[in-house]
Design a protein around this motif. Structure first.
Motif, mmCIF file in Angstrom:
data_model
loop_
_atom_site.group_PDB
_atom_site.id
_atom_site.type_symbol
_atom_site.label_atom_id
_atom_site.label_comp_id
_atom_site.label_asym_id
_atom_site.label_seq_id
_atom_site.Cartn_x
_atom_site.Cartn_y
_atom_site.Cartn_z
ATOM 1 N N GLU A 1 -35.806 -4.422 60.694
ATOM 2 C CA GLU A 1 -34.867 -4.529 61.865
ATOM 3 C C GLU A 1 -34.930 -3.371 62.680
ATOM 4 O OE1 GLU A 1 -33.722 -4.963 58.483
ATOM 5 O OE2 GLU A 1 -33.917 -7.184 58.683
ATOM 6 N N LYS A 2 -34.948 -2.090 62.201
ATOM 7 C CA LYS A 2 -34.937 -0.621 62.879
ATOM 8 C C LYS A 2 -36.272 -0.628 63.580
ATOM 9 C CE LYS A 2 -34.376 4.140 62.026
ATOM 10 N NZ LYS A 2 -35.793 4.539 62.384
ATOM 11 N N GLU A 3 -37.452 -0.986 63.074
ATOM 12 C CA GLU A 3 -38.922 -0.954 63.522
ATOM 13 C C GLU A 3 -38.819 -1.852 64.780
ATOM 14 O OE1 GLU A 3 -41.027 1.341 62.654
ATOM 15 O OE2 GLU A 3 -39.818 2.055 61.233
ATOM 16 N N ARG A 4 -38.159 -3.008 64.710
ATOM 17 C CA ARG A 4 -38.027 -4.027 65.747
ATOM 18 C C ARG A 4 -37.241 -3.411 66.979
ATOM 19 N NH1 ARG A 4 -36.933 -8.656 63.274
ATOM 20 N NH2 ARG A 4 -39.045 -8.972 62.971
ATOM 21 N N ALA A 5 -36.212 -2.907 66.504
ATOM 22 C CA ALA A 5 -35.560 -2.371 67.572
ATOM 23 C C ALA A 5 -35.869 -1.271 68.326
ATOM 24 C CB ALA A 5 -33.980 -1.786 67.014
ATOM 25 N N ASP A 6 -36.651 -0.265 67.407
ATOM 26 C CA ASP A 6 -37.451 0.624 68.005
ATOM 27 C C ASP A 6 -38.785 0.402 69.063
ATOM 28 O OD1 ASP A 6 -35.899 2.662 66.722
ATOM 29 O OD2 ASP A 6 -37.410 3.127 65.288
ATOM 30 N N PHE A 7 -39.226 -0.804 68.396
ATOM 31 C CA PHE A 7 -40.221 -1.214 69.408
ATOM 32 C C PHE A 7 -40.015 -1.855 70.882
ATOM 33 C CE2 PHE A 7 -42.619 -4.934 70.985
ATOM 34 C CZ PHE A 7 -43.864 -4.417 71.485
ATOM 35 N N TYR A 8 -38.819 -2.449 70.574
ATOM 36 C CA TYR A 8 -38.048 -3.128 72.047
ATOM 37 C C TYR A 8 -37.637 -1.984 72.905
ATOM 38 C CZ TYR A 8 -38.473 -7.986 70.245
ATOM 39 O OH TYR A 8 -38.857 -8.920 69.851
ATOM 40 N N PHE B 1 -38.998 1.134 72.842
ATOM 41 C CA PHE B 1 -40.187 1.634 73.483
ATOM 42 C C PHE B 1 -40.570 0.871 74.667
ATOM 43 C CE2 PHE B 1 -44.793 1.765 73.367
ATOM 44 C CZ PHE B 1 -45.036 2.770 73.635
ATOM 45 N N PHE B 2 -40.705 -0.421 74.600
ATOM 46 C CA PHE B 2 -41.343 -1.364 75.647
ATOM 47 C C PHE B 2 -40.406 -1.268 76.744
ATOM 48 C CE2 PHE B 2 -41.514 -5.930 77.529
ATOM 49 C CZ PHE B 2 -42.777 -5.763 77.736
ATOM 50 N N ALA B 3 -38.971 -1.470 76.667
ATOM 51 C CA ALA B 3 -38.074 -1.361 77.600
ATOM 52 C C ALA B 3 -38.356 -0.001 78.726
ATOM 53 C CB ALA B 3 -36.621 -1.488 77.311
ATOM 54 N N SER B 4 -38.342 1.221 77.756
ATOM 55 C CA SER B 4 -38.678 2.267 78.694
ATOM 56 C C SER B 4 -40.000 2.224 79.294
ATOM 57 C CB SER B 4 -38.422 3.278 77.509
ATOM 58 O OG SER B 4 -39.360 3.575 76.565
ATOM 59 N N ASN B 5 -40.882 1.728 78.633
ATOM 60 C CA ASN B 5 -42.181 1.847 79.345
ATOM 61 C C ASN B 5 -42.197 0.874 80.403
ATOM 62 O OD1 ASN B 5 -43.787 3.652 77.975
ATOM 63 N ND2 ASN B 5 -44.334 2.160 76.425
ATOM 64 N N LEU B 6 -41.401 -0.329 80.510
ATOM 65 C CA LEU B 6 -41.328 -1.098 81.490
ATOM 66 C C LEU B 6 -40.663 -0.537 82.531
ATOM 67 C CD1 LEU B 6 -41.937 -3.938 82.486
ATOM 68 C CD2 LEU B 6 -39.688 -4.700 81.595
ATOM 69 N N LEU B 7 -39.440 0.215 82.457
ATOM 70 C CA LEU B 7 -38.725 1.031 83.343
ATOM 71 C C LEU B 7 -39.790 1.928 84.118
ATOM 72 C CD1 LEU B 7 -35.857 1.281 84.608
ATOM 73 C CD2 LEU B 7 -35.559 3.017 82.870
ATOM 74 N N ILE B 8 -40.349 2.712 83.373
ATOM 75 C CA ILE B 8 -41.159 3.800 83.899
ATOM 76 C C ILE B 8 -42.034 3.073 84.789
ATOM 77 C CG2 ILE B 8 -43.149 5.459 83.367
ATOM 78 C CD1 ILE B 8 -41.375 6.155 80.917
#
Length: 168
Positions: A112-119, A121-128
């Motif tokens: 669960e923690k790894e999945r939350a960290d992945f999302y 990461f994905f959201a910050s990359n999308l924002l950038i």
């Protein structure tokens, strides 16, 4: 069952018992440990402990002395661990059975923690990426406007009134 089949069954059972007790006694503590609960993140003050390495997660272990553990508890299908770490400064629950020792073991990653960290990461990359695209589009529009003004100045078009272009 035929006699040879029974002999093989007893032989394999005896080998399993020997292996289980050899694992229990090989760590020097003489304890049989069973995992209790799920992996959880280590608190900040316990990250230096060996049971929080390498991923920073731990799992509670309930350990009984090997002498009081029955053969069935050693051979049941739940995993046993002989490498639990006992830390006096780590907070442990106080409700234990008679003769039971609590300890912590290191465990792998928490899904669960790894999945939350992945999302995250994905959201910050999308924002950038969205910000970068907006900067590129604004810069391109500004550059095109500047080039259009230079071209107009070069060919002699002058803007006299706000109504439009005229030849000068």
């Amino acid at each position: 069952m035929k006699c040879p089949d029974l002999i093989w069954f007893l032989w394999i059972l005896l080998l399993q018992i020997q292996v289980a007790f050899a694992q229990v006694l090989s760590n020097g503590t003489g304890l049989v440990c069973k995992p209790f609960g799920t992996c959880e993140p280590c608190p900040e003050d316990a990250l230096h402990e060996p049971f929080c390495q390498p991923f920073g997660n731990r799992r509670l272990m309930h350990c009984l002395p090997a002498s009081s553990a029955t053969t069935t508890s050693v051979l049941d299908h739940r995993p046993t661990n002989t490498h639990a770490t006992f830390a006096s400064d780590a907070p442990l629950p106080t409700h234990t059975a008679h003769g039971e020792t609590l300890g912590w073991e290191s465990c792998g990653r928490i899904v669960e923690k790894e999945r939350a960290d992945f999302y995250e990461f994905f959201a910050s990359n999308l924002l950038i990426a969205v910000a970068a695209i907006a900067v590129v589009l604004a810069r391109t529009k500004r550059l095109q406007a500047m080039q259009a003004r230079q071209l107009a100045a070069r060919i002699g078009l002058v803007r006299e009134s706000p109504g439009g272009w005229s030849n000068g």
